[in-house]
Design a protein around this motif. Sequence first.
Motif, short mmCIF file in Angstrom:
data_model
loop_
_atom_site.label_atom_id
_atom_site.label_comp_id
_atom_site.label_asym_id
_atom_site.label_seq_id
_atom_site.Cartn_x
_atom_site.Cartn_y
_atom_site.Cartn_z
N GLU A 1 -8.47 -3.48 4.18
CA GLU A 1 -9.36 -3.84 3.08
C GLU A 1 -8.71 -4.87 2.16
N VAL B 1 0.86 -1.18 0.00
CA VAL B 1 0.00 0.00 0.00
C VAL B 1 0.90 1.22 0.00
N GLU C 1 -3.53 10.43 -0.46
CA GLU C 1 -4.48 9.32 -0.48
C GLU C 1 -3.71 8.02 -0.32
N SER D 1 -3.58 3.89 -1.51
CA SER D 1 -4.08 2.95 -2.52
C SER D 1 -3.33 1.62 -2.40
N VAL D 2 -4.03 0.56 -2.76
CA VAL D 2 -3.42 -0.77 -2.76
C VAL D 2 -2.67 -0.92 -4.08
N GLU E 1 -5.55 6.42 6.48
CA GLU E 1 -6.11 5.79 5.29
C GLU E 1 -5.27 4.61 4.83
N SER F 1 -6.73 0.96 4.07
CA SER F 1 -6.51 0.30 2.77
C SER F 1 -5.84 -1.05 2.95
#
Length: 313
Positions: A174, A131, A136, A138-139, A167, A171
């Motif tokens: 998730e 990640v 931001e 993101s994976v 975050e 991530s």
Amino acid sequence: MSLLDPVWLWLLVPVGLLALAYVVTSVRRSAYAVRFTNLDLLDKVAPKRPRWRRHVPAGALLGMFALLVVGFARPTAEVQVPRERATIMVAFDVSASMGATDVAPDRFTAAREAATQFVRGLPERFNLGLVTFSSEASVTVPPTTDRAAVFSALNRLTTSSGTAIGEAVYSSLEAIDNLDGEQEAPPAHIVLLSDGSNTTGRGLAEAAAEARSRGVPVTTIAYGTPGGTVELQGTEVPVPVDGPALRDLAGAAGGGFYEAASGDELQAVYDDIGTSVGYRTERQEIWMWFVAAGLVAALVAAVGSMIWFSRLP
């Protein structure tokens, strides 16, 4: 070390009595030799040898008895056992502050090289994901055993503005939840590296609580020095590392906290983390160690007696 059947230790009492009897016998033998007046004859029938030799077989034999008794008591110890499977998410800070040169050649390059070595050191069967986060998260690479995909992604990383640490945790969680093809979920761990404070997105306390509720520890690495600076649009901007925030995140999420102020220190941190996540601690019986040591002691007794006295003890 602890014992499962300590009652067997009572057998050490006769072993101790046997040792005492040997000492008493040796003392009496020495006293008799002193009373033997014909010293020339004594030297012929009992030539001088190093005194310690005659005690080696007996000592080794007594040691064997003691070791076997402890083995029967079933000793146990905490032993590190390699994990067969696990999921590791590496959360990598790619904020602009990672361009600071307080770490040679710069924070970003040194951190990427250390992360690459960390990936190489993990067991092949581990699922590994990446990640990246700035403003931001993101994976970049979902959990996979394909190390080439992770290496390729690390080589393509670039920096951007902002630091969304919270975050990054979400991530990572998730990505762990979305892991397909697992009949039984393996243990998971998030390793998060950052050099700054959380500037955007959800807060660290909220992210830590979510990770703890899912049973996923978050280990954090505060990377950089308090005096770090980076040039942004021609202006030198201070970018000190924020260790306390990352320490609180790790503590609340049940993980470990590390600080690294150089590339070598960061590599040492990753090595330590690799050991902690790659192994689990189990309490196992270690009686076989004592039996093996007892057999070695018996062999020493036999070999010593044969070499020095031409007989078995």
